[in-house]
Design a protein around this motif. Structure first.
Motif, short mmCIF file in Angstrom:
data_model
loop_
_atom_site.label_atom_id
_atom_site.label_comp_id
_atom_site.label_asym_id
_atom_site.label_seq_id
_atom_site.Cartn_x
_atom_site.Cartn_y
_atom_site.Cartn_z
N TYR A 189 4.42 7.37 1.63
CA TYR A 189 4.59 6.36 2.66
C TYR A 189 4.13 5.00 2.13
CZ TYR A 189 4.84 10.50 5.62
OH TYR A 189 5.18 11.71 6.16
N TRP A 190 5.01 4.01 2.31
CA TRP A 190 4.75 2.65 1.83
C TRP A 190 4.49 1.74 3.02
CZ3 TRP A 190 4.99 1.44 -3.47
CH2 TRP A 190 5.52 2.44 -4.28
N ASN A 191 3.39 0.99 2.96
CA ASN A 191 3.08 -0.03 3.95
C ASN A 191 3.02 -1.39 3.26
OD1 ASN A 191 2.69 2.20 5.57
ND2 ASN A 191 0.49 1.90 5.82
N THR A 192 3.28 -2.43 4.02
CA THR A 192 3.11 -3.78 3.47
C THR A 192 2.63 -4.71 4.58
OG1 THR A 192 4.16 -5.53 2.18
CG2 THR A 192 5.46 -4.58 3.95
N SER A 193 1.96 -5.76 4.17
CA SER A 193 1.54 -6.80 5.11
C SER A 193 1.66 -8.15 4.41
CB SER A 193 0.11 -6.57 5.59
OG SER A 193 -0.82 -6.73 4.54
N VAL A 194 1.98 -9.16 5.20
CA VAL A 194 2.08 -10.53 4.70
C VAL A 194 1.30 -11.42 5.67
CG1 VAL A 194 3.61 -12.46 4.16
CG2 VAL A 194 4.34 -10.10 3.70
N GLY A 195 0.39 -12.21 5.11
CA GLY A 195 -0.41 -13.13 5.92
C GLY A 195 -0.23 -14.56 5.49
N TYR A 196 -0.23 -15.48 6.46
CA TYR A 196 -0.06 -16.91 6.19
C TYR A 196 -1.13 -17.69 6.94
CZ TYR A 196 1.88 -21.63 6.07
OH TYR A 196 2.06 -22.97 5.91
N GLN A 197 -1.93 -18.47 6.19
CA GLN A 197 -2.97 -19.30 6.80
C GLN A 197 -2.35 -20.62 7.20
OE1 GLN A 197 -6.17 -17.87 6.90
NE2 GLN A 197 -6.63 -19.46 8.40
N ALA A 198 -1.87 -20.68 8.44
CA ALA A 198 -1.13 -21.86 8.89
C ALA A 198 -2.01 -23.09 8.94
CB ALA A 198 -0.52 -21.59 10.26
N THR A 199 -3.21 -22.96 9.49
CA THR A 199 -4.19 -24.03 9.52
C THR A 199 -5.54 -23.42 9.18
OG1 THR A 199 -4.79 -23.77 11.86
CG2 THR A 199 -2.88 -25.16 11.36
N GLU A 200 -6.56 -24.24 9.16
CA GLU A 200 -7.89 -23.71 8.88
C GLU A 200 -8.30 -22.69 9.93
OE1 GLU A 200 -12.45 -25.35 8.25
OE2 GLU A 200 -10.76 -26.74 8.14
N ALA A 201 -7.79 -22.83 11.15
CA ALA A 201 -8.19 -21.93 12.23
C ALA A 201 -7.17 -20.85 12.53
CB ALA A 201 -8.44 -22.74 13.51
N PHE A 230 0.85 -1.20 0.00
CA PHE A 230 0.00 0.00 0.00
C PHE A 230 0.88 1.24 0.00
CE2 PHE A 230 -1.87 3.42 2.56
CZ PHE A 230 -3.02 3.68 1.83
N VAL A 231 0.47 2.25 -0.77
CA VAL A 231 1.21 3.51 -0.81
C VAL A 231 0.23 4.66 -0.66
CG1 VAL A 231 1.14 3.61 -3.34
CG2 VAL A 231 2.84 4.95 -2.09
N ASP A 232 0.62 5.63 0.14
CA ASP A 232 -0.17 6.84 0.38
C ASP A 232 0.74 8.02 0.10
OD1 ASP A 232 -1.95 8.79 1.27
OD2 ASP A 232 -1.50 8.46 3.39
N TRP A 233 0.29 8.96 -0.74
CA TRP A 233 1.16 10.10 -1.02
C TRP A 233 0.36 11.40 -1.06
CZ3 TRP A 233 -0.39 6.91 -4.99
CH2 TRP A 233 -0.86 7.49 -6.15
N ILE A 234 1.04 12.45 -0.60
CA ILE A 234 0.51 13.81 -0.61
C ILE A 234 1.53 14.68 -1.32
CG2 ILE A 234 -0.19 15.78 0.80
CD1 ILE A 234 -0.88 13.81 3.02
N ALA A 235 1.07 15.52 -2.22
CA ALA A 235 2.02 16.29 -3.03
C ALA A 235 1.45 17.66 -3.35
CB ALA A 235 2.35 15.54 -4.32
N GLY A 236 2.36 18.55 -3.72
CA GLY A 236 1.97 19.86 -4.20
C GLY A 236 1.76 20.89 -3.12
N ARG A 237 2.12 20.59 -1.87
CA ARG A 237 1.93 21.58 -0.81
C ARG A 237 3.16 22.47 -0.74
NH1 ARG A 237 0.40 18.81 4.26
NH2 ARG A 237 -1.73 19.00 3.50
N ARG A 238 2.96 23.76 -0.77
CA ARG A 238 4.08 24.69 -0.75
C ARG A 238 4.60 24.87 0.67
NH1 ARG A 238 2.52 29.42 -5.17
NH2 ARG A 238 3.28 28.28 -6.96
N SER A 239 5.78 25.42 0.76
CA SER A 239 6.47 25.59 2.03
C SER A 239 5.66 26.44 2.99
CB SER A 239 7.83 26.25 1.80
OG SER A 239 8.41 26.66 3.01
#
Length: 984
Positions: A928-940, A866-875
């Motif tokens: 800003y960059w976010n990441t997530s990794v999920g693993y389904q170890a078992t059914e539960a 995921f990436v979120d960016w804000i741009a064009g704001r002056r000083s």
């Protein structure tokens, strides 16, 4: 209704190749027999024998009370699901909503000076202010946050909605008062809570930052049960986020962390950010205007918090130096401030239904208990002037306390204890052979707050540091004291501090009782389809009460207060509304939507408000929707604008009337600083609410298209514009005094340093001149400020959104989403007749922002980027001049050239004739960059790993002023791990 899947045409293929070239090629390599992509969140699954068609159940989408089969309507609605919120790395609803591109405005930071809401987070849709968007929970209003935003207006708190109970959030970022009533000017945020849960799920999550501080612990239990004629869903959630302290980010713990090019003249000379570092301990001789030097080694006894500092004032006109003595100065001014507030929350939610024949009863109850933690000051005592019995001199002292004295840094925290509960119940069913749905509800919500802040007891501190009063000096009227200066210069014991410590106790409460009845369905079959109808009747009573600690009130408080202006007030009012809505198919491909509503509020100068909206949907092809909507909107005056009690403070001002009427003034401006000719020394500033306010009114326009180009790919683009008239805002004392001068001296030219605007109208003159009180000598003694209907605002922009999903046999499923908003205009006219021009760049508004995500699901693995960016704001300093090497900053009016001359001697400044540069600088894009990794170890069992702000970016404005909040993100990289266990 059915949606046909389109065959790829040349334009669709071109778009795919342009936007996602590698995946477009891969898609073309797939055979057409691949299964269709999964539906968007909230859409039903595919049914029926025709694999190229999908049948959608009717659902209610925010922006209309008429159920519909189409996901898209005449106005764009953004949907973010509860699961999406987690996968994109957000731990709170507010964080997720703040990433939406429709949120183009900023709000008060955690570490702002004078922050008025320790544990609350407002949202600023379309940059129109926190109070101009409406928060709904399951389609119903919520109680306002008990404290007013920046001490002025009410708002909704987005920080008290636990993530564990959210099914999805729908955001309509345009006017919707004809459907929902007041406040829906910039849009509506409708949080849909979970209602249909089977089995139980336990979640546990822990996270921290890689730079240290701000650890997060979270645990939740959610589940549900069903019977033949009943159901129940429940969630219990615990959340604990520690505060982030400034000393945990050494690049933000002192004023000198600001860029050196922004330092003033004296700061450059002394090698510090300002000419006057914040005092830690000061003993001051009033008569000689000198600080008494601390005993040798005194400042070094406080664990490195203080250092001995020779306070020299530097005249940036001629370079003259004035030695004002010595003091113990703070080594890192902001080190004990919180850059991000802490919060410990416990929430519970239950939703249940019971069927009684053809009627279903339902009830929902939510409870939220939270303690917020914040600090933007350390305990200190600033004594009144006194006569030293030993020397006979008039003296004063200032004493800050450090953590080792007070018993630890946690004892400096302001703690906001909050309780919010919300109960709603109702009945729903059908009538006229299931032709119409009806829903009757009633509910009650209360939000209570109790804020405790550490402070110093004035009388006990005077006894501790100065000793008992030995009488009154007849010449000055001051107390005669025999101070124990050892207590001033040496660390105080924990017991000594506790003997002068006090805890302020501020209380506030809001409440809302409401009921509504909604009837919706098809009136009859029209020439092109059924005529949809919805009608609503609403009644509500809302109220609030602010109860500050009585010891903090008055001109001579028992407790010292951190900010001085205490808000009090309270009242309640009734609201009644009735509305209708129609959906009329004009042709098989063309649909008209129309709605109208009547709202009436107590305690408003206007009697009532009528609003309406119109929308068109044209589907020339099954895959293409052309849409447009126009809506009128309004906002009733905030409760605190109406019912605020009179409160008083003092602050220096400028007497513009004396300036503009002075035939001998030698400047085009009106110098009003201390010691200057038009200075007003501490007049009383009083503020209170009024029932003479009108409704704010507005309208909004949107038009655009949605195109389902081919299997798995859709794109939309919409233009939007929102206008507001009669916007309510405070008039500050400077505006009051300037208007008084211009009204009393018609035709006078405004000071050059004041923005151009139209001359005040007669109505404004009648108001402003009556707000200034002068004594027999013509000196200003009192200025009244407060809210009036004054401003006009307009914003416009473009939203673009696209989604693409690709399913493969060998590589799993890929999902892509992109949202992008460009703010085209931002216009504000503070008073009628003022210039109404696009000031987006001048006012340092963001030009555009975007969010995008890419997810990959294969076997037991899920990965999201995921990436979120804000741009064009002056000083922050855009439009001003950069500083000369010695720290002096020339004025734009002189083309950034120093042309100062002493009016008495004619002597020129030491940098006369030197020219600096004009700041025309855009801040670096914040990405800003976010990441997530999920693993389904078992059914539960499922395991998740999250990394937010992968590249540990902070983003600092290189031209920003001398305060630490020029840093966009002090938190840096965050990591977290989560365990999810599901059982039946």
């Amino acid at each position: 209704m059915q949606y046909s899947t389109f065959h790829r045409n040349a334009l669709a293929s071109a778009l795919a190749l342009a936007l996602f070239p590698p995946f477009a090629a891969l898609a073309q390599a797939q055979d057409a027999q691949q299964p269709p992509p999964a539906e968007q969140a909230g859409a039903p699954a595919e049914t029926g024998p025709d694999e190229n068609a999908r049948t959608l159940d009717t659902v209610t989408v925010t922006g209309s009370r008429i159920k519909r089969a189409e996901i898209e309507g005449p106005a764009p609605v953004t949907i973010i699901t509860g699961e999406q919120i987690r996968k994109e790395g957000f731990t709170t609803i507010y964080e997720a909503l703040s990433s939406l591109t429709e949120v183009t405005g900023t709000v008060q930071n955690d570490y702002d000076w004078g922050q008025s809401s320790v544990n609350a987070s407002p949202l600023n849709l379309r940059n129109l202010g926190p109070g101009r968007s409406l928060l709904l929970i399951n389609g119903h209003r919520v109680a306002d946050y008990p404290l007013p935003y920046t001490g002025k207006s009410n708002f909704a708190n987005y920080n008290n909605i636990p993530t564990g109970i959210v099914e999805r959030i729908e955001v309509l970022a345009s006017g919707a008062s004809a459907i929902y009533g007041s406040d829906a000017v910039a849009g509506v945020v409708n949080v849909i809570l979970k209602k249909d849960i089977e089995g139980d799920t336990l979640r546990a999550r822990y996270g921290t930052t890689t730079e240290g501080g701000r650890s997060v612990r979270e645990a939740s239990w959610s589940g549900g049960r069903h019977g033949e004629d009943w159901s129940v869903a429940y969630t219990l959630q615990y959340f604990d986020r520690k505060p982030l302290w400034s000393h945990e980010r050494p690049f933000m713990d002192e004023e000198s962390d600001s860029p050196r090019r922004n330092w003033g003249y004296g700061g450059v000379q002394q090698g510090v950010a300002t000419n006057t570092p914040q005092v830690g301990i000061r003993l001051y001789d009033v008569a000689s205007d000198q600080r008494i030097r601390p005993p040798a080694g005194a400042c070094d006894q406080f664990g490195g918090d203080f250092y001995e500092h020779n306070r020299i004032l530097y005249n940036d006109f001629n370079g003259a130096q004035t030695d004002t003595g010595w003091q113990c100065a703070n080594r890192s001014v902001f080190q004990y401030w919180t850059l991000r507030n802490g919060s410990k929350d416990l929430s519970a939610y239950v939703y249940g239904t019971k069927q009684f024949g053809d009627v279903e009863a339902w009830a929902t109850v939510g409870y939220w208990d939270s303690t917020g933690k914040s600090n933007t000051f350390m305990p200190d005592w600033d004594s009144p002037n006194y006569i030293d019995a030993g020397s006979g001199r008039e003296m004063s002292l200032l004493r800050y306390f450090v953590p080792s004295e007070i018993g630890g840094i946690d004892r400096a925290l302001t703690k906001s204890k909050e309780t919010n509960w919300d109960f709603n119940a109702g009945l729903r069913g059908t009538v006229f052979n299931d032709r119409f749905d009806w829903d009757l509800m009633a509910g009650r919500a209360e939000y209570e707050l109790r804020e405790h802040f550490p402070t110093i007891h004035e009388e006990r501190a005077a006894e501790f540091f100065l000793g008992p009063s030995l009488g009154i000096d007849p010449a000055t009227g001051l107390d005669i004291r025999a101070p124990d200066y050892d207590r001033l210069w040496n660390p105080v014991s924990r017991g000594g501090y506790d003997s002068v410590r006090a805890v302020g106790d501020k209380q506030a409460r809001t409440w809302l009782t409401q009921a509504s009845f909604v009837l919706s369905g098809d009136l009859f079959e029209g020439w092109a389809g059924p005529i949809g109808f919805a009608g609503v009747v609403e009644a509500a009573r809302q109220g609030y009460e602010l109860r500050p600690d009585p010891n903090t009130l008055g001109t001579d408080p028992v407790y010292g207060t951190p900010f001085g202006n205490i808000e009090t007030g309270g009242g309640d009012r009734n609201r009644y509304a009735v509305g209708v809505e129609f959906k009329v198919p004009l042709l098989e491909t063309l649909t008209l939507s129309a709605a109208g509503r009547y709202d009436r509020y107590d305690a408003v100068a206007d009697d009532a408000k009528n609003t309406y909206n119109l929308g068109l949907e044209w589907r020339p092809f099954p895959s293409l929707l052309l849409r447009s909507s126009y809506a009128t909107s309004f906002r009733a005056p905030d409760m605190h604008f109406v019912y605020a009690d009179a409160s008083e403070s003092v602050s220096d001002q400028t007497d513009y009337y004396a300036c503009l009427s002075d035939p001998n003034r030698q400047t085009s401006n009106c110098p009003g600083g201390t010691g200057e000719p038009y200075h007003i020394d501490n007049p009383v500033i009083t503020r209170q609410g009024t029932q003479d306010l009108l409704y704010e009114t507005g309208d909004s326009l949107t038009y655009g298209f949605v195109w389902d180009a081919f299997d798995g790919f859709s794109v939309s683009a919409d233009y939007w514009r929102i206008d507001i008239e009669n916007a309510i805002d405070d008039v500050g004392p400077d505006d009051v005094l300037l208007d008084e001068a211009l009204c009393r001296l018609p035709g006078s030219e405004r000071p050059l340093d004041k923005p151009e605007r139209a001359p005040p109208s007669q109505a404004l003159c009648d108001l402003q001149t009556g707000r200034v009180t002068r004594d027999d000598n013509g000196m200003v003694t009192r200025v009244e400020v407060g809210p009036i209907n004054r401003a006009q605002q307009s914003v416009s922009g473009v939203d673009v959104a696209s989604r693409y999903q690709l399913s493969t046999a060998a590589w799993g499923t890929f999902d892509f989403a992109l949202n992008w908003t460009k703010q085209l205009t931002y216009k504000v006219a503070q008073f009628p007749g003022d210039p109404f021009e696009n000031s987006r760049d001048r006012d340092r508004q963001m030009r555009y922002r975007g969010r995008a995500s890419a997810s990959w699901n294969i076997d037991k693995w899920t990965t999201v980027l995921f990436v979120d960016w804000i741009a064009g704001r002056r000083s922050d300093r855009y439009g001003g001049c950069t500083a000369l090497p010695n720290g002096f900053r020339p004025d734009v009016a002189t083309d950034c050239t120093d042309l100062r001359e002493d009016p008495d001697t004619g002597a020129r400044s030491i940098t006369y004739g030197q020219q600096s540069e004009l700041v025309d600088y855009y801040n670096q894009d914040q990405i800003y960059w976010n990441t997530s990794v999920g693993y389904q170890a078992t059914e539960a069992l499922r395991l998740n790993l999250y990394v937010n702000n992968i590249f540990d970016d902070h983003y600092q404005d290189k031209w920003c002023g001398g305060f630490a909040y020029c840093v966009a993100n002090p938190v840096g990289r965050e990591v977290a791990a989560e365990v999810v266990y599901r059982f039946d």
